[in-house]
Design a protein around this motif. Structure first.
Motif, PDB file in Angstrom:
ATOM      1  N   SER A 127       0.871  -1.217  -0.081  1.00  0.00           N
ATOM      2  CA  SER A 127      -0.026  -0.326   0.059  1.00  0.00           C
ATOM      3  C   SER A 127       0.933   1.332  -0.017  1.00  0.00           C
ATOM      4  CB  SER A 127      -1.000  -0.083   1.264  1.00  0.00           C
ATOM      5  OG  SER A 127      -1.507   1.145   1.536  1.00  0.00           O
ATOM      6  N   GLN A 128       0.620   2.183  -1.176  1.00  0.00           N
ATOM      7  CA  GLN A 128       1.249   3.360  -0.966  1.00  0.00           C
ATOM      8  C   GLN A 128       1.011   4.212   0.103  1.00  0.00           C
ATOM      9  OE1 GLN A 128       1.405   5.055  -4.895  1.00  0.00           O
ATOM     10  NE2 GLN A 128       3.409   4.196  -5.336  1.00  0.00           N
ATOM     11  N   THR A 129      -0.212   4.027   0.725  1.00  0.00           N
ATOM     12  CA  THR A 129      -0.587   4.678   1.820  1.00  0.00           C
ATOM     13  C   THR A 129      -0.161   4.523   3.224  1.00  0.00           C
ATOM     14  OG1 THR A 129      -2.890   5.120   0.586  1.00  0.00           O
ATOM     15  CG2 THR A 129      -2.935   5.927   2.880  1.00  0.00           C
ATOM     16  N   THR A 130      -0.230   3.007   3.490  1.00  0.00           N
ATOM     17  CA  THR A 130       0.312   2.712   4.762  1.00  0.00           C
ATOM     18  C   THR A 130       1.615   1.796   5.007  1.00  0.00           C
ATOM     19  OG1 THR A 130      -0.992   0.828   4.630  1.00  0.00           O
ATOM     20  CG2 THR A 130      -2.353   2.284   5.323  1.00  0.00           C
ATOM     21  N   GLY A 131       1.990   1.495   3.814  1.00  0.00           N
ATOM     22  CA  GLY A 131       3.062   0.688   3.611  1.00  0.00           C
ATOM     23  C   GLY A 131       2.763  -0.774   3.887  1.00  0.00           C
ATOM     24  N   ARG A 132       1.676  -1.038   4.205  1.00  0.00           N
ATOM     25  CA  ARG A 132       1.399  -2.520   4.600  1.00  0.00           C
ATOM     26  C   ARG A 132       1.511  -3.669   3.180  1.00  0.00           C
ATOM     27  NH1 ARG A 132      -3.500  -5.887   6.737  1.00  0.00           N
ATOM     28  NH2 ARG A 132      -2.234  -7.748   5.989  1.00  0.00           N
ATOM     29  N   GLU A 147      -9.475   2.346   5.961  1.00  0.00           N
ATOM     30  CA  GLU A 147      -8.372   2.011   6.992  1.00  0.00           C
ATOM     31  C   GLU A 147      -6.900   1.988   5.942  1.00  0.00           C
ATOM     32  OE1 GLU A 147      -7.354  -1.394   9.784  1.00  0.00           O
ATOM     33  OE2 GLU A 147      -9.336  -0.347  10.236  1.00  0.00           O
ATOM     34  N   ASP A 148      -7.071   1.548   4.763  1.00  0.00           N
ATOM     35  CA  ASP A 148      -6.031   1.243   4.061  1.00  0.00           C
ATOM     36  C   ASP A 148      -6.595   1.539   2.318  1.00  0.00           C
ATOM     37  OD1 ASP A 148      -3.591   1.025   2.473  1.00  0.00           O
ATOM     38  OD2 ASP A 148      -3.152  -0.923   3.520  1.00  0.00           O
ATOM     39  N   PRO A 149      -6.722   2.754   1.780  1.00  0.00           N
ATOM     40  CA  PRO A 149      -7.161   3.157   0.466  1.00  0.00           C
ATOM     41  C   PRO A 149      -6.262   2.867  -0.662  1.00  0.00           C
ATOM     42  CG  PRO A 149      -6.503   5.137   1.571  1.00  0.00           C
ATOM     43  CD  PRO A 149      -6.460   4.008   2.655  1.00  0.00           C
ATOM     44  N   GLY A 150      -4.996   2.213  -0.248  1.00  0.00           N
ATOM     45  CA  GLY A 150      -4.049   2.061  -1.253  1.00  0.00           C
ATOM     46  C   GLY A 150      -3.733   3.525  -1.890  1.00  0.00           C
ATOM     47  N   PRO A 151      -3.162   3.351  -3.155  1.00  0.00           N
ATOM     48  CA  PRO A 151      -3.082   2.456  -4.221  1.00  0.00           C
ATOM     49  C   PRO A 151      -2.127   1.353  -3.751  1.00  0.00           C
ATOM     50  CG  PRO A 151      -1.908   4.167  -5.001  1.00  0.00           C
ATOM     51  CD  PRO A 151      -2.590   4.798  -3.673  1.00  0.00           C
ATOM     52  N   PHE A 152      -2.304  -0.005  -4.280  1.00  0.00           N
ATOM     53  CA  PHE A 152      -1.463  -1.083  -3.858  1.00  0.00           C
ATOM     54  C   PHE A 152      -0.548  -1.305  -5.207  1.00  0.00           C
ATOM     55  CE2 PHE A 152      -5.327  -1.243  -1.809  1.00  0.00           C
ATOM     56  CZ  PHE A 152      -5.140  -1.313  -0.506  1.00  0.00           C
ATOM     57  N   VAL A 153       0.760  -1.240  -4.776  1.00  0.00           N
ATOM     58  CA  VAL A 153       1.496  -1.180  -6.092  1.00  0.00           C
ATOM     59  C   VAL A 153       2.719  -2.376  -5.772  1.00  0.00           C
ATOM     60  CG1 VAL A 153       1.459   1.181  -6.621  1.00  0.00           C
ATOM     61  CG2 VAL A 153       3.134   0.493  -4.906  1.00  0.00           C
ATOM     62  N   GLN A 154       3.305  -2.695  -7.001  1.00  0.00           N
ATOM     63  CA  GLN A 154       4.320  -3.857  -6.746  1.00  0.00           C
ATOM     64  C   GLN A 154       5.716  -3.143  -6.619  1.00  0.00           C
ATOM     65  OE1 GLN A 154       4.213  -6.097 -10.413  1.00  0.00           O
ATOM     66  NE2 GLN A 154       4.819  -7.937  -9.232  1.00  0.00           N
ATOM     67  N   ARG A 155       6.574  -3.672  -6.034  1.00  0.00           N
ATOM     68  CA  ARG A 155       8.042  -3.173  -5.800  1.00  0.00           C
ATOM     69  C   ARG A 155       8.723  -3.000  -7.030  1.00  0.00           C
ATOM     70  NH1 ARG A 155      11.416  -5.224  -0.465  1.00  0.00           N
ATOM     71  NH2 ARG A 155      13.030  -5.443  -2.334  1.00  0.00           N
ATOM     72  N   ASP A 156       9.312  -2.109  -7.314  1.00  0.00           N
ATOM     73  CA  ASP A 156      10.058  -2.016  -8.581  1.00  0.00           C
ATOM     74  C   ASP A 156      11.031  -3.122  -9.091  1.00  0.00           C
ATOM     75  OD1 ASP A 156       8.897   0.304  -9.403  1.00  0.00           O
ATOM     76  OD2 ASP A 156      10.542   1.693  -8.410  1.00  0.00           O
ATOM     77  N   ASP A 157      11.562  -3.785  -8.097  1.00  0.00           N
ATOM     78  CA  ASP A 157      12.338  -4.831  -8.208  1.00  0.00           C
ATOM     79  C   ASP A 157      11.495  -6.090  -7.884  1.00  0.00           C
ATOM     80  OD1 ASP A 157      12.117  -4.459  -5.383  1.00  0.00           O
ATOM     81  OD2 ASP A 157      14.136  -5.252  -4.880  1.00  0.00           O
ATOM     82  N   ASP A 158      10.236  -6.311  -7.894  1.00  0.00           N
ATOM     83  CA  ASP A 158       9.382  -7.699  -7.616  1.00  0.00           C
ATOM     84  C   ASP A 158       8.965  -7.988  -9.014  1.00  0.00           C
ATOM     85  OD1 ASP A 158       9.809  -8.013  -5.013  1.00  0.00           O
ATOM     86  OD2 ASP A 158       7.896  -7.376  -4.399  1.00  0.00           O
TER      87      ASP A 158
END
Ligand code: AMP
Length: 211
Positions: A127-132, A147-158
């Protein structure tokens, strides 16, 4: 307490480091987090390390050592997550600790087969909002959650390619550190394929803390 966590990407080093630090009061020293912070700040150094990070390659030793060194004297102790990653870094760490007159208490190696790790990492979303951190299959990101609206992203090295490269480097360069520390009687191996609390219990046991 001074603990080194060794393990391939996706074995849960970050998660276990956090749980271990909560239990022991030690500080987490994560060179991967330091690298990502530097990238986020878009500094000259950040732009340089991003190239290595995104390809799944190791950042040059001198840069990593400079990042980790200032934290090694922390009086509350530490959990090293992602450092050292090769023999040269391990030797530099030894020298620094000797100068500081402190010793490593335990080296915990988290173990899991490559295929399980590739699966874990390619489904990982943050989550770019909470880091979870979530997993698209096993722990999917919430939809429309306050609680966690995101956005939900992939790590650049994943990406699959970078994941494979990171595992290759792990086996070539980092895994031999298990022998390096086993010879000094510091190594404990822990099966990291089990649930997070089960792994934590075994890690705490390995470092002489009660769960
Ligand atoms: P991590 O979050 O530990 O997987 O680290 C992410 C990336 O940061 C790695 O793929 C490397 O590019 C870089 N990095 C982190 N720690 C080290 C280290 N000890 N030595 C070299 N590169 C590192």
């Amino acid at each position: 307490m001074r603990i080194i966590l060794i393990g391939p990407q996706g074995a849960g080093k970050g998660t276990q480091a956090k749980r271990l630090a909560e239990k022991t009061g030690a500080r987490i020293i994560s060179t991967g987090d330091m690298v990502r912070e530097e990238i986020k700040s878009d500094s000259e150094l950040g732009r340089k390390v991003k190239e290595y990070n995104d390809r799944g390659e190791l950042v040059p030793d001198d840069i990593i050592v400079e990042m980790a060194k200032p934290h090694l004297g922390a009086p509350e102790g530490w959990v090293l997550d992602g450092f050292p990653r090769n023999e040269a870094q391990a030797r530099t760490l030894d020298e620094t600790l000797e100068e500081l007159d402190v010793e490593v208490d335990r080296v915990v190696a988290l173990e899991a087969p490559d295929e399980a790790l590739v699966k874990r990492l390619s489904g990982r979303r943050q989550s770019q909002t909470t880091g979870r951190i979530y997993h698209i299959e096993h722990d999917p990101p919430p939809q429309n959650s306050e609680e966690d609206p995101g956005p939900f992203v992939q790590r650049d090295d994943d990406t699959e390619e970078a994941i494979r490269r990171r595992l290759e480097i792990y086996h070539e360069q980092t895994e031999p550190l298990k022998d390096y520390y086993a010879e000094r009687g510091l190594l404990v191996e822990v099966d990291a394929t089990r649930s997070i609390p089960e792994v934590t219990e075994e890690v705490l046991d390995a470092v002489g803390e009660r769960a």
